[in-house]
Design a protein around this motif. Sequence first.
Motif, short mmCIF file in Angstrom:
data_model
loop_
_atom_site.label_atom_id
_atom_site.label_comp_id
_atom_site.label_asym_id
_atom_site.label_seq_id
_atom_site.Cartn_x
_atom_site.Cartn_y
_atom_site.Cartn_z
N TYR A 7 0.82 -1.21 0.00
CA TYR A 7 0.00 0.00 0.00
C TYR A 7 0.85 1.26 0.00
O TYR A 7 0.36 2.35 -0.23
CB TYR A 7 -0.89 0.02 1.24
CG TYR A 7 -1.95 -1.08 1.27
CD1 TYR A 7 -1.87 -2.11 2.20
CD2 TYR A 7 -3.00 -1.09 0.37
CE1 TYR A 7 -2.82 -3.12 2.24
CE2 TYR A 7 -3.96 -2.09 0.39
CZ TYR A 7 -3.87 -3.11 1.34
OH TYR A 7 -4.81 -4.10 1.37
N GLN A 8 2.15 1.11 0.31
CA GLN A 8 3.00 2.29 0.45
C GLN A 8 3.65 2.64 -0.89
O GLN A 8 4.08 1.75 -1.62
CB GLN A 8 4.06 2.05 1.54
CG GLN A 8 3.40 1.91 2.91
CD GLN A 8 4.30 1.22 3.91
OE1 GLN A 8 4.38 0.00 3.93
NE2 GLN A 8 4.98 2.00 4.73
N ASP A 9 3.70 3.95 -1.17
CA ASP A 9 4.15 4.42 -2.49
C ASP A 9 5.54 3.88 -2.89
O ASP A 9 5.75 3.50 -4.03
CB ASP A 9 4.21 5.97 -2.51
CG ASP A 9 2.82 6.55 -2.37
OD1 ASP A 9 2.71 7.76 -2.09
OD2 ASP A 9 1.84 5.76 -2.51
N VAL A 62 13.19 -2.80 3.66
CA VAL A 62 12.23 -2.86 4.75
C VAL A 62 11.27 -4.00 4.53
O VAL A 62 10.78 -4.20 3.41
CB VAL A 62 11.46 -1.52 4.92
CG1 VAL A 62 10.62 -1.19 3.70
CG2 VAL A 62 10.61 -1.55 6.19
N ILE A 63 11.05 -4.76 5.59
CA ILE A 63 10.05 -5.83 5.54
C ILE A 63 8.68 -5.18 5.67
O ILE A 63 8.53 -4.18 6.37
CB ILE A 63 10.31 -6.87 6.65
CG1 ILE A 63 9.48 -8.12 6.44
CG2 ILE A 63 10.08 -6.30 8.04
CD1 ILE A 63 10.02 -9.07 5.42
N ARG A 64 7.66 -5.77 4.98
CA ARG A 64 6.33 -5.17 5.02
C ARG A 64 5.24 -6.20 5.24
O ARG A 64 5.18 -7.20 4.53
CB ARG A 64 6.05 -4.40 3.73
CG ARG A 64 6.95 -3.20 3.55
CD ARG A 64 6.60 -2.40 2.31
NE ARG A 64 6.98 -3.10 1.08
CZ ARG A 64 6.13 -3.72 0.27
NH1 ARG A 64 4.83 -3.77 0.55
NH2 ARG A 64 6.54 -4.33 -0.84
N ALA A 65 4.40 -5.93 6.26
CA ALA A 65 3.23 -6.78 6.51
C ALA A 65 1.96 -6.06 6.12
O ALA A 65 0.90 -6.70 6.04
CB ALA A 65 3.19 -7.16 7.99
N TRP A 66 2.07 -4.74 5.88
CA TRP A 66 0.89 -3.97 5.47
C TRP A 66 0.69 -4.18 3.97
O TRP A 66 1.07 -3.35 3.15
CB TRP A 66 1.10 -2.49 5.79
CG TRP A 66 -0.11 -1.63 5.56
CD1 TRP A 66 -1.41 -2.01 5.67
CD2 TRP A 66 -0.13 -0.25 5.20
NE1 TRP A 66 -2.24 -0.97 5.37
CE2 TRP A 66 -1.48 0.14 5.09
CE3 TRP A 66 0.87 0.70 4.96
CZ2 TRP A 66 -1.85 1.43 4.75
CZ3 TRP A 66 0.51 1.99 4.63
CH2 TRP A 66 -0.85 2.35 4.51
N ILE A 67 0.18 -5.32 3.62
CA ILE A 67 0.04 -5.74 2.22
C ILE A 67 -1.32 -6.37 2.01
O ILE A 67 -1.97 -6.80 2.96
CB ILE A 67 1.15 -6.73 1.84
CG1 ILE A 67 1.11 -7.99 2.72
CG2 ILE A 67 2.52 -6.07 1.89
CD1 ILE A 67 2.12 -9.05 2.33
C1 LIG Z 1 6.73 -8.08 10.90
C2 LIG Z 1 7.03 -6.64 10.50
C3 LIG Z 1 6.20 -5.99 9.61
C4 LIG Z 1 6.48 -4.70 9.19
N1 LIG Z 1 5.65 -4.09 8.28
C5 LIG Z 1 5.95 -2.87 7.82
C6 LIG Z 1 5.15 -2.25 6.81
O1 LIG Z 1 4.15 -2.81 6.34
N2 LIG Z 1 5.56 -1.06 6.33
C7 LIG Z 1 6.67 -0.41 6.81
O2 LIG Z 1 6.97 0.70 6.34
N3 LIG Z 1 7.46 -0.98 7.77
C8 LIG Z 1 7.12 -2.19 8.26
N4 LIG Z 1 7.93 -2.79 9.18
C9 LIG Z 1 9.19 -2.14 9.56
C10 LIG Z 1 9.06 -1.50 10.93
O3 LIG Z 1 8.31 -0.31 10.80
C11 LIG Z 1 10.51 -1.20 11.41
O4 LIG Z 1 11.18 -2.43 11.50
C12 LIG Z 1 10.50 -0.56 12.77
O5 LIG Z 1 9.98 0.72 12.60
C13 LIG Z 1 11.91 -0.50 13.37
O6 LIG Z 1 12.76 0.16 12.51
P1 LIG Z 1 14.14 -0.51 12.05
O7 LIG Z 1 13.80 -1.84 11.47
O8 LIG Z 1 14.71 0.42 11.06
O9 LIG Z 1 14.95 -0.64 13.32
C14 LIG Z 1 7.64 -4.06 9.67
C15 LIG Z 1 8.49 -4.70 10.58
C16 LIG Z 1 8.19 -5.99 10.98
C17 LIG Z 1 9.13 -6.68 11.93
#
Ligand SMILES: Cc1cc2nc3c(=O)[nH]c(=O)nc-3n(C[C@H](O)[C@H](O)[C@H](O)COP(=O)(O)O)c2cc1C
Length: 97
Positions: A7-9, A62-67
Motif C-alpha cells: 500500500y506504500q508508495d 524494509v520488511i512489510r506486513a501492510w500488504i
Molecule cells: C513483521 C514486521 C512488519 C512490518 N511491516 C511494515 C510495513 O508494512 N511497512 C513499513 O513501512 N514498515 C514495516 N515494518 C518495519 C518497521 O516499521 C521497522 O522495522 C521498525 O519501525 C523499526 O525500525 P528498524 O527496522 O529500522 O529498526 C515491519 C516490521 C516488521 C518486523
Amino acid sequence: MRRITGYQDFADEAPLDLVYVADYTRMHLVPTGQRESYAAVAAGAIAKNVYLFAVSNGLATVIRAWINCAAIADALGLAHNQQVLLSQTVGYARTMT
Ligand SMILES: Cc1cc2nc3c(=O)[nH]c(=O)nc-3n(C[C@H](O)[C@H](O)[C@H](O)COP(=O)(O)O)c2cc1C
C-alpha cells in the motif's frame, strides 16, 4: 506487479519487491498445526539475510506486513495451499533534500 505488493508508495518505485510465499504442499513432514509458524520463522530468517546483504552493499530495505495478501496471491496465481506472508522492498535510501 510492484504496486500490488504494498500500500506504500515506495513499493511502486523501488527496484525490487520480494514476496514471501509459504507453500504448504512442501511441508508435509511438518504437523499441520505448526506449518504457519514454521513458515513465518523461515520468512523472518530470509528477510534478515536480505537486511544484512542490503546494509553491507549500501542498499536500503524494509520488511512489510501492510500488504493485500489476496491481491498478491491473485496476481501471482497462487494455489489455495500457498500463502502470502510478507513482502520486502529493496532499493536505495531516499536522500533527504
Ligand atoms: C513483521 C514486521 C512488519 C512490518 N511491516 C511494515 C510495513 O508494512 N511497512 C513499513 O513501512 N514498515 C514495516 N515494518 C518495519 C518497521 O516499521 C521497522 O522495522 C521498525 O519501525 C523499526 O525500525 P528498524 O527496522 O529500522 O529498526 C515491519 C516490521 C516488521 C518486523
